[in-house]
Design an enzyme around this catalytic site. Structure first.
Site, mmCIF file in Angstrom:
data_model
loop_
_atom_site.group_PDB
_atom_site.id
_atom_site.type_symbol
_atom_site.label_atom_id
_atom_site.label_comp_id
_atom_site.label_asym_id
_atom_site.label_seq_id
_atom_site.Cartn_x
_atom_site.Cartn_y
_atom_site.Cartn_z
ATOM 1 N N SER A 122 0.830 -1.204 0.000
ATOM 2 C CA SER A 122 0.000 0.000 0.000
ATOM 3 C C SER A 122 0.859 1.247 0.000
ATOM 4 O O SER A 122 0.386 2.323 -0.343
ATOM 5 C CB SER A 122 -0.853 0.059 1.267
ATOM 6 O OG SER A 122 -1.572 -1.109 1.433
ATOM 7 N N HIS A 143 -1.479 -3.175 -7.050
ATOM 8 C CA HIS A 143 -2.176 -2.816 -5.812
ATOM 9 C C HIS A 143 -3.672 -3.097 -5.954
ATOM 10 O O HIS A 143 -4.400 -2.308 -6.560
ATOM 11 C CB HIS A 143 -1.897 -1.326 -5.518
ATOM 12 C CG HIS A 143 -2.410 -0.836 -4.209
ATOM 13 N ND1 HIS A 143 -2.583 0.500 -3.921
ATOM 14 C CD2 HIS A 143 -2.776 -1.503 -3.076
ATOM 15 C CE1 HIS A 143 -3.048 0.631 -2.687
ATOM 16 N NE2 HIS A 143 -3.177 -0.569 -2.157
ATOM 17 N N GLU A 155 -4.410 -0.695 -9.014
ATOM 18 C CA GLU A 155 -3.472 0.422 -9.225
ATOM 19 C C GLU A 155 -2.137 -0.209 -9.602
ATOM 20 O O GLU A 155 -1.533 -0.915 -8.797
ATOM 21 C CB GLU A 155 -3.370 1.237 -7.921
ATOM 22 C CG GLU A 155 -2.638 2.544 -8.066
ATOM 23 C CD GLU A 155 -2.572 3.329 -6.741
ATOM 24 O OE1 GLU A 155 -2.570 2.716 -5.654
ATOM 25 O OE2 GLU A 155 -2.481 4.569 -6.804
ATOM 26 N N ASN A 193 -3.740 6.116 -2.084
ATOM 27 C CA ASN A 193 -3.573 6.526 -0.690
ATOM 28 C C ASN A 193 -3.111 7.976 -0.540
ATOM 29 O O ASN A 193 -3.363 8.600 0.481
ATOM 30 C CB ASN A 193 -2.620 5.578 0.021
ATOM 31 C CG ASN A 193 -3.339 4.294 0.393
ATOM 32 O OD1 ASN A 193 -4.486 4.326 0.836
ATOM 33 N ND2 ASN A 193 -2.688 3.150 0.192
#
Ligand SMILES: NC(=O)c1ccc[n+]([C@@H]2O[C@H](COP(=O)([O-])OP(=O)(O)OC[C@H]3O[C@@H](n4cnc5c(N)ncnc54)[C@H](O)[C@@H]3O)[C@@H](O)[C@H]2O)c1
Length: 299
Positions: A122, A143, A155, A193
């Site tokens: 992450s 991801h 991702e 994120n």
């Protein structure tokens, strides 16, 4: 270079690893699921079986497809055995930099030369992970989002040295899984994120400064912005410790105070109130009811 069916390894059989194994196996890939813990491997196969049952009940797959999916998955507790004939390894082990660097050194030694090495991290730099291998051009971020069988996004993160052919292969594979890949570059927090965590942090700051209560903040974002859940509920779902650690990566990586984690978030993590997994975060999860109950601390 193409990743053929029958050649995928997943390292780490936790929440994400079992989901990744599930979606590949359901598409006909033979999956080697690897974990240091036999208990986690057993739990993962059990979780995949239960999740497949749910799909059968909904009518999205048949019982035969369930059996085929399960029969495509083998488990391994020795990493070298599980990756030795793979063309793609996806690492989904615990989010810890030293651990991931050590795992990538081992995969690099044991996996075939043409194998692509992907990580589901992450927040850890893909470029840094690639640097401990002898094939940085074949290392990439893949991801997936939680829960993997349901969430459409992958991702795809290019490290500094990732080869274009490797990116194209991962994009094509993601589509084969029925997912939508989005390619981004390797900077702290990538895109998902980098945008999500400051929003969650701002929601926590708004609570900390007394601008509004837990329910008001979440309701405003749900009804006003059409988010399926509010940012505080989402933080509880992700885990407040995970949110804190990603904010620290953003803060240190960019050296910009705008990413500094809210003191309330730091306090809650120190007090062990990490969200759903601890039974309490912004909401309390101790009761049987599925209704959201705001934690006593915030009422
Ligand atoms: N949980 C999420 O919502 C989410 C979402 C996107 C990405 N991620 C990322 O996915 C990765 C895994 O997260 P998770 O939530 O599934 O964690 P988890 O704690 O559920 O599972 C991690 C697994 O890794 C195993 N493991 C530890 N060391 C290992 C080793 N040396 N070799 C093999 N297996 C090992 C553990 O036994 C455990 O089963 C992390 O990098 C995390 O940042 C998590």
């Amino acid at each position: 270079m193409t990743v053929q069916e029958g050649s995928i390894s997943v390292v780490g059989a936790g929440t994400m690893g079992n989901g990744i194994a599930h979606v590949f196996a359901q598409q006909g890939f033979t999956v080697n699921l690897i974990d240091v813990s036999q208990q986690q491997l057993d739990k993962a196969v059990n979780a995949i079986s239960k999740n497949l049952d749910r799909q059968v009940t909904k009518g999205t797959i048949t019982i035969d497809q369930k059996s085929m999916t399960l029969s495509n998955i083998s488990t391994f507790s020795l990493l070298a055995d599980g990756v030795k004939s793979s063309q793609l390894v996806i690492e989904a082990a615990t989010e810890n930099t030293d651990l991931k660097l050590s795992i990538f050194r081992q995969i690099d030694e044991a996996a075939p030369q043409n194998c692509i090495l992907a990580t589901n991290t992450s927040s850890i730099s893909i470029t840094k992970i690639a640097s401990v291998t002898k094939r940085p051009g074949s290392v990439i971020g893949m991801h997936f989002m939680n829960p993997v069988p349901i969430m459409k996004l992958v991702e795809v993160i290019n490290g500094f040295a990732t080869n274009k052919e490797v990116t194209a292969e991962i994009v094509s594979l993601s589509r084969q899984l029925g997912k939508t890949p989005c390619v981004v570059n390797d900077y702290p927090g990538f895109i998902a994120n980098r945008i999500l965590m400051p929003m969650i942090n701002e929601a926590i700051y708004s609570l900390y400064e007394g601008v509004a209560g837990v329910e008001e903040i979440d309701t405003i974002m749900k009804l006003g912005m059409a988010h399926p859940m509010g940012p505080l509920q989402l933080a509880d779902f992700i885990g407040l410790d995970v949110c804190l650690s990603i904010l620290n990566v953003l803060h240190e990586g960019f050296g910009n105070p705008k990413y500094a984690p809210c003191p309330l978030l730091i306090n809650m993590v120190s007090a062990g109130k990490t969200g759903i997994k601890s039974g309490e975060g912004f909401y309390s999860y101790s009761g049987d009811t599925r209704e959201l109950v705001v934690s006593k601390r915030f009422t």
